[in-house]
Scaffold this active site. Structure first.
Site, PDB file in Angstrom:
ATOM      1  N   HIS A 107       0.806  -1.230   0.000  1.00 34.42           N
ATOM      2  CA  HIS A 107       0.000   0.000   0.000  1.00 34.42           C
ATOM      3  C   HIS A 107       0.842   1.284   0.000  1.00 34.42           C
ATOM      4  O   HIS A 107       0.625   2.174  -0.811  1.00 34.42           O
ATOM      5  CB  HIS A 107      -0.894   0.045   1.242  1.00 34.42           C
ATOM      6  CG  HIS A 107      -1.712  -1.178   1.456  1.00 34.42           C
ATOM      7  ND1 HIS A 107      -2.431  -1.780   0.448  1.00 34.42           N
ATOM      8  CD2 HIS A 107      -1.943  -1.912   2.563  1.00 34.42           C
ATOM      9  CE1 HIS A 107      -3.071  -2.825   0.941  1.00 34.42           C
ATOM     10  NE2 HIS A 107      -2.787  -2.933   2.214  1.00 34.42           N
ATOM     11  N   LYS A 146       1.103  -1.094  14.460  1.00 35.19           N
ATOM     12  CA  LYS A 146      -0.104  -1.449  15.220  1.00 35.19           C
ATOM     13  C   LYS A 146       0.062  -1.072  16.685  1.00 35.19           C
ATOM     14  O   LYS A 146       1.186  -0.905  17.161  1.00 35.19           O
ATOM     15  CB  LYS A 146      -0.296  -2.969  15.168  1.00 35.19           C
ATOM     16  CG  LYS A 146      -0.911  -3.486  13.891  1.00 35.19           C
ATOM     17  CD  LYS A 146      -1.206  -4.964  14.043  1.00 35.19           C
ATOM     18  CE  LYS A 146      -1.881  -5.521  12.816  1.00 35.19           C
ATOM     19  NZ  LYS A 146      -3.203  -4.933  12.552  1.00 35.19           N
TER      20      LYS A 146
END
Ligand code: NDP
Length: 457
Positions: free
Chosen positions: A230, A328
């Site tokens: 991405h 994360k």
């Protein structure tokens, strides 16, 4: 949007991707384009049963915002087939059945990557229906060499134009807005270069921790899951040269053109950084140490935060660091692009302080835009202060998977990743994967809920 009816066969119909992203995405597309004619077929290894499949389809379409009568209509006609995609005879019969409807056919491979590869190998030995489209999920290979092999295999079955490699970031409205913002505004394109821009940060942080996805994530990590695909593509979209038109040939050529010029900063993979979270607090709840999460193998040394800086070696961008970061269990869930402009070349004497350089922040989720400008301070004529012009952009009614499916169903690969791009993405980062597996870059730690290792700041 396709005016012609299309058969969409989802292989891996019982899987997570189909349920959570693909069908809801289709729901948003159907809501936006009620005239879309899709003949939906689901297939999986185990027999889910047609009733259970129809129920799932109906629910997932409504979840995506599809009107219930439209969802019911599609759910009442969709079929489910038990199918082993690695069995040549079973695949031959399946394709013959699909071909019988006389529509264009899309095979969507929502399968584990190794199974997809074997299924494409099976197709290689079959007479596939003319015009067959193949939709392939990431990851596209495991490195440059395997991506080349996969691309050779795919193009031995159908031409490149009929291959749709899915990266749902290309379906995000804000990512596509990069093109409108830059080329539709007189004030941006002239400053979109190294003369005016000092650095660019492309960030995809999230507060979410593992959320039960160890089976997938512990084998991937932040670098492969987010940056290799991405974020490098977003970087290319940010940096590309001006397209003459927004067609697939032009845009995809220019994406690859930008990727070909992209290299690790100083060609040094050891300048990359990786880290893993330890126990901490996020929004008042305790997040356990990553290594104690069920399904995690601590010896894999999987990173939950990764950072890589690249340079685009052409006259527009040479010398500008593009820092890509994703992680994360972080205190900030910021996803977007931060552009730091250079200071003005000269300030007239008489101003009492420096004007802070302009900053532009393009939020990908939520979709926002903010521009920091220097203004004369309130009540103090010759002091600068920073003023932020900001706006929330309206959310696209079609989810990213809906946008991607729109292209696939209409046969337009504009928003799909071309084969040569997938190879460039690996070429850029393969040295980092190697340096990490050789232990040449330390695996740092950060407390869940923090902004990353303190030493990184
Ligand atoms: P799952 O493991 O949840 O689902 C896999 C599916 O493949 C199941 O329906 C399974 O059927 C089917 N399957 C496996 N082997 C065969 C076979 N031989 N013949 C027919 N069907 C088979 O995987 P995901 O949905 O999570 O992922 C699918 C793909 O999407 C992967 O490439 C992944 O990388 C990609 N992806 C996933 C995302 C996600 O959030 N889940 C996000 C982005 C990409 P059965 O259950 O009957 O065995």
């Amino acid at each position: 949007m396709s005016a012609e009816p299309v058969t969409l066969a989802i292989l891996g119909a019982s899987g997570d991707l189909t349920h959570r992203l693909l069908l809801p995405g289709l729901g948003t597309l159907l809501r936006a384009h009620p005239g879309l004619q899709v003949d939906l077929v689901g297939a999986a290894y185990d027999d889910l049963g047609e009733d259970a499949w129809r129920e799932r389809v109906g629910e997932a379409l409504v979840d995506g915002g599809c009107r219930s009568e439209q969802a019911r209509a599609l759910a009442s006609t969709t079929r489910f087939r038990q199918l082993d995609v690695t069995d040549a005879e079973a695949m031959r019969a399946f394709l013959a059945e699909l071909d019988g409807a006389g529509h264009a056919i899309v095979l969507y491979f929502a399968l584990p990557p190794a199974v997809t590869q074997r299924a494409i190998g099976v197709l290689q030995g079959l007479d596939v229906p003319p015009g067959l489209r193949l939709a392939i999920e990431k990851p596209f290979g495991t490195g440059l060499h395997s991506a080349q092999e996969l691309n050779d295999l795919l193009t031995s079955v159908v031409p490149e134009q009929q291959i749709f490699r899915v990266d749902h970031y290309l379906g995000k409205a804000t990512v596509l807005n990069l093109l409108g913002l830059r080329f539709g505004n007189r004030i941006f394109e002239p400053v979109w270069n190294a003369v005016n821009i000092e650095r660019v940060e492309i960030i995809a942080d999230e507060a979410l921790a593992l959320e039960g996805r160890a089976g997938y994530y512990d084998g991937a990590g932040a670098l492969k899951d987010m940056i290799q695909s991405h974020l490098l593509l977003v970087t290319a979209l940010f940096a590309l040269e001006e397209p003459a038109s927004m067609d697939e040939l032009e845009l995809r050529d220019l994406i690859v053109h930008a990727l070909r010029a992209m290299h690790l900063w100083e060609d040094d993979p050891t300048q990359s950084r990786r880290a893993r979270y330890t126990e901490g607090q996020i929004d008042g709840r305790t997040v356990p140490d990553y290594t104690s999460e069920e399904g995690v193998d601590p010896d894999r040394k999987t990173e939950t935060l990764a950072e890589v800086t690249v340079e685009i070696r052409n006259s527009r961008w040479a010398g500008v660091p593009f820092r890509l970061r994703s992680g994360k269990a972080l205190g900030s869930g910021f996803r977007g692009i931060v552009v730091k402009f250079r200071p003005v070349a000269h300030l007239p004497s008489g101003f009492r302080n420096e004007a802070a350089p302009n900053m532009m922040v393009i939020g990908i989720a939520p979709e926002t835009i903010a521009l920091g400008i220097a203004t004369n301070g309130e009540g103090s004529r010759w002091d600068f202060e920073q003023t932020t012009l900001s706006a929330n952009l309206s959310e696209s009614p079609v989810r990213p998977y809906g946008e991607i499916l729109d292209g696939i169903l209409s046969g337009d690969p504009l928003l799909s990743v071309r084969g040569d791009a997938t190879e460039e993405l690996w070429r850029i980062l393969d040295p980092v994967f190697e340096a990490w597996s050789d232990g040449r870059v330390p695996l740092d730690e950060y407390t869940a809920g923090s902004y990353g290792p303190t030493a990184w700041n």
